[in-house]
Design an enzyme around this catalytic site. Structure first.
Site, PDB file in Angstrom:
ATOM      1  N   LYS A  77     -18.810 -40.597  -0.748  1.00  0.00           N
ATOM      2  CA  LYS A  77     -19.629 -40.921  -1.916  1.00  0.00           C
ATOM      3  C   LYS A  77     -21.062 -41.256  -1.496  1.00  0.00           C
ATOM      4  CE  LYS A  77     -16.876 -42.805  -4.861  1.00  0.00           C
ATOM      5  NZ  LYS A  77     -15.983 -43.935  -5.014  1.00  0.00           N
ATOM      6  N   ARG A 111     -19.055 -50.097  -5.174  1.00  0.00           N
ATOM      7  CA  ARG A 111     -17.901 -49.196  -5.046  1.00  0.00           C
ATOM      8  C   ARG A 111     -17.556 -48.994  -3.581  1.00  0.00           C
ATOM      9  NH1 ARG A 111     -21.046 -46.288  -8.971  1.00  0.00           N
ATOM     10  NH2 ARG A 111     -19.678 -45.656 -10.659  1.00  0.00           N
ATOM     11  N   GLY A 167      -8.268 -44.699  -6.289  1.00  0.00           N
ATOM     12  CA  GLY A 167      -7.602 -45.940  -6.665  1.00  0.00           C
ATOM     13  C   GLY A 167      -7.577 -46.989  -5.585  1.00  0.00           C
ATOM     14  N   MET A 197     -10.001 -49.037  -4.585  1.00  0.00           N
ATOM     15  CA  MET A 197     -10.523 -50.254  -5.215  1.00  0.00           C
ATOM     16  C   MET A 197     -11.271 -49.867  -6.473  1.00  0.00           C
ATOM     17  SD  MET A 197     -13.051 -53.202  -3.810  1.00  0.00           S
ATOM     18  CE  MET A 197     -14.405 -53.039  -4.950  1.00  0.00           C
ATOM     19  N   ARG A 213     -20.900 -32.575 -10.032  1.00  0.00           N
ATOM     20  CA  ARG A 213     -19.766 -32.027  -9.264  1.00  0.00           C
ATOM     21  C   ARG A 213     -19.516 -30.596  -9.746  1.00  0.00           C
ATOM     22  NH1 ARG A 213     -15.788 -36.300 -12.173  1.00  0.00           N
ATOM     23  NH2 ARG A 213     -16.446 -35.761 -14.248  1.00  0.00           N
ATOM     24  N   HIS A 269      17.891 -13.692 -14.288  1.00  0.00           N
ATOM     25  CA  HIS A 269      17.766 -12.307 -14.753  1.00  0.00           C
ATOM     26  C   HIS A 269      16.673 -12.190 -15.816  1.00  0.00           C
ATOM     27  CE1 HIS A 269      18.848  -8.877 -17.339  1.00  0.00           C
ATOM     28  NE2 HIS A 269      19.085  -8.292 -16.183  1.00  0.00           N
ATOM     29  N   ARG A 317      13.054   1.256 -10.366  1.00  0.00           N
ATOM     30  CA  ARG A 317      14.488   0.922 -10.338  1.00  0.00           C
ATOM     31  C   ARG A 317      15.205   1.852 -11.316  1.00  0.00           C
ATOM     32  NH1 ARG A 317      12.369  -4.737 -10.065  1.00  0.00           N
ATOM     33  NH2 ARG A 317      13.479  -5.890  -8.428  1.00  0.00           N
ATOM     34  N   ARG A 359      13.907   4.384  -6.299  1.00  0.00           N
ATOM     35  CA  ARG A 359      15.100   3.860  -5.636  1.00  0.00           C
ATOM     36  C   ARG A 359      16.342   4.374  -6.343  1.00  0.00           C
ATOM     37  NH1 ARG A 359      16.326  -2.405  -5.695  1.00  0.00           N
ATOM     38  NH2 ARG A 359      16.887  -1.947  -7.842  1.00  0.00           N
ATOM     39  N   GLU A 397      16.790  -5.000   3.208  1.00  0.00           N
ATOM     40  CA  GLU A 397      17.184  -6.084   2.299  1.00  0.00           C
ATOM     41  C   GLU A 397      18.277  -6.964   2.868  1.00  0.00           C
ATOM     42  OE1 GLU A 397      17.364  -4.848  -2.027  1.00  0.00           O
ATOM     43  OE2 GLU A 397      18.149  -3.066  -1.027  1.00  0.00           O
ATOM     44  N   SER A 430      10.791  -0.424   2.857  1.00  0.00           N
ATOM     45  CA  SER A 430      10.232  -1.318   1.844  1.00  0.00           C
ATOM     46  C   SER A 430      11.072  -2.594   1.887  1.00  0.00           C
ATOM     47  CB  SER A 430      10.302  -0.674   0.466  1.00  0.00           C
ATOM     48  OG  SER A 430       9.806  -1.574  -0.491  1.00  0.00           O
ATOM     49  N   GLY A 459      12.865  -5.477   0.652  1.00  0.00           N
ATOM     50  CA  GLY A 459      13.386  -5.981  -0.620  1.00  0.00           C
ATOM     51  C   GLY A 459      13.647  -7.462  -0.437  1.00  0.00           C
ATOM     52  N   THR A 460      12.598  -8.235  -0.608  1.00  0.00           N
ATOM     53  CA  THR A 460      12.697  -9.647  -0.227  1.00  0.00           C
ATOM     54  C   THR A 460      13.497 -10.486  -1.219  1.00  0.00           C
ATOM     55  OG1 THR A 460      10.487  -9.849  -1.137  1.00  0.00           O
ATOM     56  CG2 THR A 460      10.679  -9.779   1.254  1.00  0.00           C
ATOM     57  N   ASN A 461      13.833  -9.928  -2.371  1.00  0.00           N
ATOM     58  CA  ASN A 461      14.734 -10.686  -3.260  1.00  0.00           C
ATOM     59  C   ASN A 461      16.099 -10.772  -2.586  1.00  0.00           C
ATOM     60  OD1 ASN A 461      12.655 -10.629  -5.094  1.00  0.00           O
ATOM     61  ND2 ASN A 461      13.475  -8.879  -6.217  1.00  0.00           N
ATOM     62  N   ASP A 462      16.620  -9.607  -2.220  1.00  0.00           N
ATOM     63  CA  ASP A 462      17.921  -9.623  -1.559  1.00  0.00           C
ATOM     64  C   ASP A 462      17.821 -10.161  -0.137  1.00  0.00           C
ATOM     65  OD1 ASP A 462      20.131  -8.800  -3.197  1.00  0.00           O
ATOM     66  OD2 ASP A 462      19.036  -6.926  -3.495  1.00  0.00           O
ATOM     67  N   CYS A 483       8.627  -4.798  -1.895  1.00  0.00           N
ATOM     68  CA  CYS A 483       8.766  -4.592  -3.341  1.00  0.00           C
ATOM     69  C   CYS A 483       9.552  -5.715  -4.004  1.00  0.00           C
ATOM     70  CB  CYS A 483       9.399  -3.244  -3.636  1.00  0.00           C
ATOM     71  SG  CYS A 483      11.067  -3.090  -2.988  1.00  0.00           S
ATOM     72  N   TYR A 527       1.373  -1.881   2.247  1.00  0.00           N
ATOM     73  CA  TYR A 527       1.147  -2.169   0.830  1.00  0.00           C
ATOM     74  C   TYR A 527       2.069  -3.258   0.311  1.00  0.00           C
ATOM     75  CZ  TYR A 527       5.376   0.542  -0.263  1.00  0.00           C
ATOM     76  OH  TYR A 527       6.672   0.984  -0.339  1.00  0.00           O
TER      77      TYR A 527
HETATM   78  C1  PEP Z   1      14.829  -6.782  -3.650  1.00  0.00           C
HETATM   79  O1  PEP Z   1      15.981  -7.048  -3.330  1.00  0.00           O
HETATM   80  O2  PEP Z   1      13.847  -7.392  -3.234  1.00  0.00           O
HETATM   81  C2  PEP Z   1      14.580  -5.720  -4.617  1.00  0.00           C
HETATM   82  C3  PEP Z   1      13.361  -5.332  -4.904  1.00  0.00           C
HETATM   83  O3  PEP Z   1      15.675  -5.207  -5.241  1.00  0.00           O
HETATM   84  P1  PEP Z   1      16.357  -5.882  -6.509  1.00  0.00           P
HETATM   85  O4  PEP Z   1      15.550  -7.061  -6.882  1.00  0.00           O
HETATM   86  O5  PEP Z   1      16.354  -4.813  -7.552  1.00  0.00           O
HETATM   87  O6  PEP Z   1      17.698  -6.174  -5.985  1.00  0.00           O
HETATM   88 MG    MG Z   2      17.544  -5.594  -3.823  1.00  0.00          MG
END
Ligand code: PEP
Ligand code: MG
Length: 882
Positions: free
Chosen positions: A23, A93, A102, A104, A337, A453, A559, A615, A750, A769, A771-774, A837, A857
């Protein structure tokens, strides 16, 4: 000679944070760039440290330095500390190197006593105001410096109001305030055993001592511990002269932004009130004037303010939020600020500051919080509207929608197709509800998390969704929902706000998304800088067009199962699944072939010139079949009536098949390429559809880049087999159609085994690719929906995990597998193309990780493409040279 403990504001600068605290350094900086800051001085952090080293005594010579500094402030303000006629009042201050909120409370109006308060009465011609300042000062001093418990003061305040018979503090009369002053003083005498100090110098000395002490109060110690701030850096003390905006009609106070914080437009934006204090503006007793009218009121001050705001922007190189006070015709800047702003304003300000030469393109890109952009990419509520909020769930997919609530997907589809706006309300959704989701304006569920979902599908489709709204009780039998004991029949109009999770009764006005010209320009800059390409996940020509419009450089995931869910196709899909022989299955597949060909034709055409990764079928087959429970109910009914033995036999056969297909863990079961190992004809049909569509397009003169992606590969042999099937199909089609076209065949990574064996698998894949969800599910061994609904919150709360790994990529675990996949894949096949993906492909921190490990990508839902373009550029900027 003792060291220098006291710095007038003009003696410091921004770089002296260690010594003057944040300050103090800032006040010094503002003073030195020529801002009219109320004069004052800062006592150094070293003084605080020595105070402790000395056994809680002022360092030798400190007071001797304070006195001349105070005299300097008196000279600069023309006021005198402790003077009855023209008193100098100050604020005290704390201010450490790092902001410690907080630690003082600020002490305001120090220097007031029974005499100087009269000076304030005369200066402001406002007895009420002067005594209110005085009683507040005693209270704050008593509380903070003398450590008299706060609630004792509150009791007296309540008594004063009761005595006068008023409800609000602001209604207290001067007489009541004077009574309070007397009572406060008695309270202090009683609890501390000594009188409230009337000598301003004693007040100042004690207040400084209190700031030093506050460095080691419990709050401060805990705060430092949590935030890893060292204990030995001490705090500085800022003593600053007070200015008053209520000293007559040539005084006033206000707040202004240098640009419009809603739109970013370059024009002063703010308001002020003459003859008023800051509190009057906030309290809303009088209506403040727009800042522009200050020009008419006092041109010289206005011009000075305009000049200052220009200088401030140039100095801080950002839009400023400035607090000012005019005291008897003299302008003071109390604070400046970086101003808070909407996403739209953030973009416009950054782009225009760059045009004005104040910041670089890189800095402009760095100024935008990608997550904030969601606001701009979806229809959203007009927040100025009055909302009747019924409940709040999880903000699962941004955007807002209004429509009649419908509890059934078929009904939603019927009404939707008839042009009605509907909100599909379910406890949870399943792939069976896709047609209803498609037809609905938005989705509302009472269960499920941010990656349930409903949430995933809604985000993907760019539809708003509120999930896990537990206050919502759904009664399917009676077609009602209940919230807080109020029953709403199906057909009631609700609105949902996917950005905040709010569920609102009735329709709410909406604002359409728009990419402003500044936003487009910023994205062009981002494109110049980023290394990662950005593609989109899209399964329809419409989504593909959206993706293209938002700048996607291809489709990274189409998909195909979503196409199987079309209500017109479901019976044929079921025929295929229930087929008793290969011949029967091929008959059903032959019916699906032209439909699929049409799907791929549409998407490849929209995306001409760009890659489209398609896919092949991924989910377990039973997802396309009716539920066991529903069939059992129907069979029971048929048995009871005994009217239709033929239908009964058919349903019983169906039930047997559904039972045979059902799995304990479908996520780990007969899905992905496992389906094609057992039923190769399914993938053969899909491949044929892709290539027939390609052949048509090539003949029509389109440039197309189809890429066939095989899901859930665990072994090279699997991929070899399915690659051959794909290649044979392509060859056959090219022969039949007498055209040639290029295509690629690759796989998703995946499951951990695929990442571990990437050196082998990479030899037969043109691309990977992730598939980071699975991959997240299989690496953690968590089922996504169960984890988010049941135990993940505890993991986050207990700090076992820092983030939800389904939302923010787990760099340590999943990321390690990805890194391995990248490295092994490239060793096996230097030309391999690498992408992601999963949902993470649209999340800024995960995008940064993808940049760091050298993916080619990221692919995300069409509406997140602009966010990903920006985040990819930010990743490139902040990891330059790595
Ligand atoms: C994944 O698994 O990351 C993926 C893209 O496939 P899905 O979500 O359709 O299983
Ligand atoms: Mg998948």
């Amino acid at each position: 000679m003792s060291r220098k403990y006291v710095y007038l504001f003009r003696e410091g600068k921004a770089s002296m944070r260690d010594l003057l605290g944040g300050k103090g350094a800032n006040l010094a900086e503002m003073t030195n760039i020529g801002l009219p800051v109320p004069p004052g001085f800062t006592i150094t952090t070293e003084a605080c440290n020595e105070y402790y080293e000395n056994g809680q005594k002022f360092p030798e010579g400190l007071w001797a330095q304070i006195e001349p500094s105070l005299a300097e402030v008196e000279r600069a303000t023309g006021k005198i500390f402790g003077d009855r006629l023209n008193p100098l009042l100050v604020s005290v201050r704390s201010g450490a190197k790092f902001s410690m909120p907080g630690m003082m409370d600020t002490i305001l109006n120090l220097g007031l006593n029974d005499e100087t308060v009269q000076g304030l009465v005369e200066a402001t011609q406002n007895e009420r105001f002067a005594f209110d300042c005085y009683r507040r000062f005693i209270q704050m001093f008593g509380d903070v410096v003398l450590e008299v418990e706060h609630h004792h003061f509150e009791v007296i305040l309540e008594q004063a109001k009761a005595k006068q018979g008023v409800k609000y503090d602001s209604e207290l009369s001067p007489a009541s305030l004077q009574w309070m002053v007397a009572e406060y003083k008695k309270l202090i005498q009683r609890t501390t055993g000594r009188p409230f100090p009337l000598d301003p110098k004693v007040q100042l000395e004690e207040a400084i001592r209190a700031v030093f002490r506050s460095w080691n109060n419990d709050r401060a110690i805990v705060y430092r511990k949590i935030n890893n701030i060292p204990d030995n850096i001490g705090t500085a003390v800022n003593v600053q002269s007070m200015v008053f905006g209520n000293m007559g009609n040539d005084s006033g106070t206000g707040v202004a932004f240098t640009r419009n914080p809603s739109t970013g437009e370059k024009a002063l934006y703010g308001e002020y009130l003459m003859n008023a204090q800051g509190e009057d503006v906030v309290a809303g007793i009088r209506t403040p004037q727009p800042i522009a009218s200050l020009a008419a009121e006092n041109k010289a001050i206005y011009d000075q303010f305009v000049q200052i705001s220009t200088n401030l922007e140039a100095h801080y190189r950002d839009m400023q939020d400035i607090e000012f006070t005019i005291e008897r015709g003299k302008l003071y800047i109390l604070q400046t600020r970086n101003g808070k702003r909407t996403a739209a304003a953030a973009i416009r300000v950054a782009v225009e500051l760059c045009h004005e030469g104040l910041i670089t393109k890189e800095e402009a890109i760095g100024r935008i919080e990608p997550g904030q952009l969601d606001q701009l990419l979806h229809r959203r509520m007009d927040t100025s509207a009055k909302l009747d909020v019924l409940a709040t769930g999880l903000p699962a997919s941004p955007g807002a929608a209004s429509g009649k609530i419908v509890l059934d997907a078929d009904e939603a589809e019927k009404l939707g197709n008839a042009g009605e706006k509907v909100i599909l309300v379910r406890t949870e959704t399943t792939p069976d509800d896709i047609h209803g989701i498609l037809a609905a304006q938005g989705i509302l569920t009472s269960r499920g998390g941010m990656t349930s979902h409903a949430a995933v599908v809604a985000r993907h489709m760019g539809k708003p969704a509120v999930c896990g709204c537990e206050a919502l009780k759904i009664d399917y039998a009676n077609h009602t929902v209940t919230i807080d004991d109020v029953v709403y029949p199906e057909g009631t109009v609700f609105s949902i706000d996917g950005a905040t999770g709010r569920v609102i009764k009735g329709a709410v006005p909406m604002i359409d998304p728009e990419l402003s010209s500044e936003f487009k320009e910023l994205l062009v800059w981002a494109d110049e800088i980023r290394v990662l390409k950005v593609q989109a996940n899209a399964d329809t020509p419409h989504d593909a067009q959206n993706a293209r419009d938002f700048g996607a450089q291809g489709i990274g995931l189409c998909r195909t199962e979503h196409m199987f869910m079309d209500p017109a196709r479901i019976p044929i899909v079921q025929e295929m699944i229930l087929a008793q022989s290969l011949a029967e299955r091929e008959t059903a597949l032959a019916k699906l072939l032209p439909m699929q060909e049409g799907d791929f034709y549409g998407i490849l055409k929209v995306m001409h010139g760009l890659p489209v990764v398609i896919r092949l079928l991924d989910p377990p087959l039973h997802e396309f079949l009716p539920h066991v429970e529903e069939l059992v109910v129907e069979i029971t009914k048929l048995k009871l009536t005994g009217e239709n033995p033929h239908e009964l036999a058919e349903k019983e056969a169906l039930l047997r098949k559904v039972r045979a297909l059902s799995e304990l863990n479908p996520m780990l079961g007969h899905r992905g390429c496992r389906l094609a190992v057992t039923f190769p004809e399914i993938y053969a049909m899909q491949a044929r559809a892709i290539f027939q569509a390609s052949a048509r397009l090539v003949k029509e003169g389109y440039e197309i880049h189809p890429e066939v992606m095989i899901p859930l590969i665990i072994d090279t042999k699997e991929l070899q087999m399915l690659r051959k099937l794909t290649e044979d199909t392509a060859e056959a089609v090219m022969e039949e159609q007498n055209v040639r076209f290029a295509y690629k065949v690759g796989t998703m990574i995946e499951v951990p085994r695929a990442a571990l064996l990437a050196d082998e698998i990479g030899k037969v894949a043109d691309f990977f690719s992730f598939g980071t969800n699975d991959l997240t599910q299989t690496t953690f061994g968590f089922s996504r929906d169960d984890a988010e609904g049941k135990f993940l919150p505890a993991y986050l709360e207990k700090d076992i995990l820092e983030n939800n790994p389904f939302a923010v990529l787990d760099r340590e675990g999943v990321g390690k597998l990805m890194k391995m996949g990248v490295q092994l894949g490239r060793e096996a096949n230097p030309g391999i193309e690498l992408g992601i993906c999963g949902e993470h492909g649209g999340e800024p921190s995960s995008i940064e990780f993808c940049h760091l490990i050298g993916l080619d990508y990221v692919s995300c839902s069409p509406f997140r493409v602009p966010i990903a373009r920006l985040a990819a550029a930010q990743a490139a900027i902040s990891n330059k040279g790595q």
